[in-house]
Design an enzyme around this catalytic site. Structure first.
Site, PDB file in Angstrom:
ATOM      1  N   ILE A  52       1.130  -1.086   0.321  1.00  0.00           N
ATOM      2  CA  ILE A  52       0.386  -0.244   0.461  1.00  0.00           C
ATOM      3  C   ILE A  52       0.797   0.998   0.205  1.00  0.00           C
ATOM      4  O   ILE A  52       0.200   2.103  -0.188  1.00  0.00           O
ATOM      5  CB  ILE A  52      -0.906  -0.231   1.111  1.00  0.00           C
ATOM      6  CG1 ILE A  52      -2.173   1.006   0.776  1.00  0.00           C
ATOM      7  CG2 ILE A  52      -0.593   0.232   2.891  1.00  0.00           C
ATOM      8  CD1 ILE A  52      -3.499   1.106   1.827  1.00  0.00           C
ATOM      9  N   TYR A  53       2.233   1.385   0.140  1.00  0.00           N
ATOM     10  CA  TYR A  53       3.400   2.149   0.090  1.00  0.00           C
ATOM     11  C   TYR A  53       3.176   2.844  -1.165  1.00  0.00           C
ATOM     12  O   TYR A  53       3.750   1.635  -1.611  1.00  0.00           O
ATOM     13  CB  TYR A  53       4.431   2.497   1.192  1.00  0.00           C
ATOM     14  CG  TYR A  53       4.396   1.354   2.471  1.00  0.00           C
ATOM     15  CD1 TYR A  53       3.026   1.780   2.533  1.00  0.00           C
ATOM     16  CD2 TYR A  53       5.733   1.460   3.180  1.00  0.00           C
ATOM     17  CE1 TYR A  53       3.754   1.565   4.493  1.00  0.00           C
ATOM     18  CE2 TYR A  53       5.481   0.323   4.366  1.00  0.00           C
ATOM     19  CZ  TYR A  53       4.156   0.771   5.429  1.00  0.00           C
ATOM     20  OH  TYR A  53       4.229   1.078   6.628  1.00  0.00           O
TER      21      TYR A  53
END
Length: 322
Positions: A52-53
């Site tokens: 998700i980063y």
């Protein structure tokens, strides 16, 4: 750096883990490469990221951190010299979310592609998914380990009861067990971890890699007034720490920084590194000077009186002394 064993696994990791959430968010690829090079040169080998980063940044879709990390490993030809931890489970928009078999199987291939590798050292459940049976998640991880795509598995943001249940299921069915836990933990945020999770991790020999180790920078001492918050992209996370207890903690940190002729950052990290249950706090840096501070904290040995001073200052207000 002396290495530490992560849980009961075969992974030997440096006593600090570099947090890759900054890659593609607050630092670009060139700066990321520079800081990663310096971290490895100093003896570090443990890097944490997630699929998700950094999806929260406008224009990003997630995976930016893994992509930068993958490019760096390919250029440096050093995949076998680093321990790469990434995560699955958070909302990736059209790519799905959760810890179902179908999502994990898709997400692992996406992460491997971005990281330009054929295996992940530590694959972590980013957040608990109570809509998916623990058995399904753990059985899927067993498949990935059998296929050679994953070496070890870990949990992040799990409650003690859910982590305990997962460990029981792994033992009952012969599935791989969570060898690590990634909780929110630092000198300010103590109670939730220390009450139930820490005793469980010690008893079960679970490695712990704490995040927000400097409370979004508050424990570095650079945020002391509300006007300071506007100077950083993390300012919004820090406001909750600007209270009587927070200032009491900073006062104790400042006192010890003078005693040891060092910085608040090094005092805060040294306290974490010396904690019995902590394997490697996760810390990020956006400048080489910040990384140098982090590295120096590893060698800082706080005496018992200093640790007790920090413990008293950071106790919950209801338990605080003085």
């Amino acid at each position: 750096m002396d290495k530490r064993k992560l849980g009961r696994s075969q992974l030997e990791v440096s006593p600090v883990c570099f947090g890759g959430n900054v890659f593609g968010w607050t630092i670009d690829e060139a700066t990321s490469f520079e800081i990663l090079d310096a971290f490895i040169a100093a003896g570090g080998n443990f890097i944490d990221t997630a699929d998700i980063y950094s999806r929260w940044v406008e224009g990003n879709e997630g995976g930016e951190s893994e992509t930068i990390l993958g490019s760096w490993m390919k250029q440096r030809h050093n995949r076998d010299k680093v321990i790469i931890a990434t995560k699955v489970g958070n909302d990736m928009g059209d790519r799905g979310k959760g810890l179902s078999r179908s999502h994990i199987l898709q997400a692992i291939d996406d992460s491997l592609h971005r990281l330009q590798t054929d295996y992940i050292d530590l694959y972590q459940s980013h957040i608990d998914d109570e809509n998916t049976p623990l058995e399904e998640t753990l059985e899927t991880y067993a498949e990935l380990i059998h296929q050679g795509k994953v070496r070890e598995i870990g949990a992040s943001n799990y409650r003690a009861d859910r982590l305990s249940k997962a460990l029981q299921i792994s033992e009952q069915h012969g599935y791989p067990r969570y060898e690590s836990l990634q909780p929110l933990y630092n000198l300010y945020d103590r109670a939730d971890y220390e009450k139930d999770l820490e005793p469980l991790c010690i008893e079960q020999e679970i490695g712990v890699i704490s995040y927000f180790s400097l409370a979004s920078g508050f424990l570095s001492g650079k945020y002391r007034l509300e006007k300071d918050l506007s100077n950083s992209s993390r300012g919004g996370y820090v406001k909750k720490y600007l209270n009587a207890r927070g200032f009491r903690i900073l006062e104790a940190i400042d006192e010890l920084a003078k005693t040891y002729n060092t910085t608040p950052t090094q005092i805060s990290l040294a306290w974490l590194i010396r904690r019995q249950s902590i394997t490697a706090p996760i810390v990020s840096a956006t400048k080489l000077e910040q990384l140098e501070e982090i590295i120096k904290a590893i060698a800082l040995k706080l005496d018992l009186a200093s640790i007790q001073l920090l413990d008293r200052a950071s106790a919950d207000d209801s338990d605080a002394i003085g």
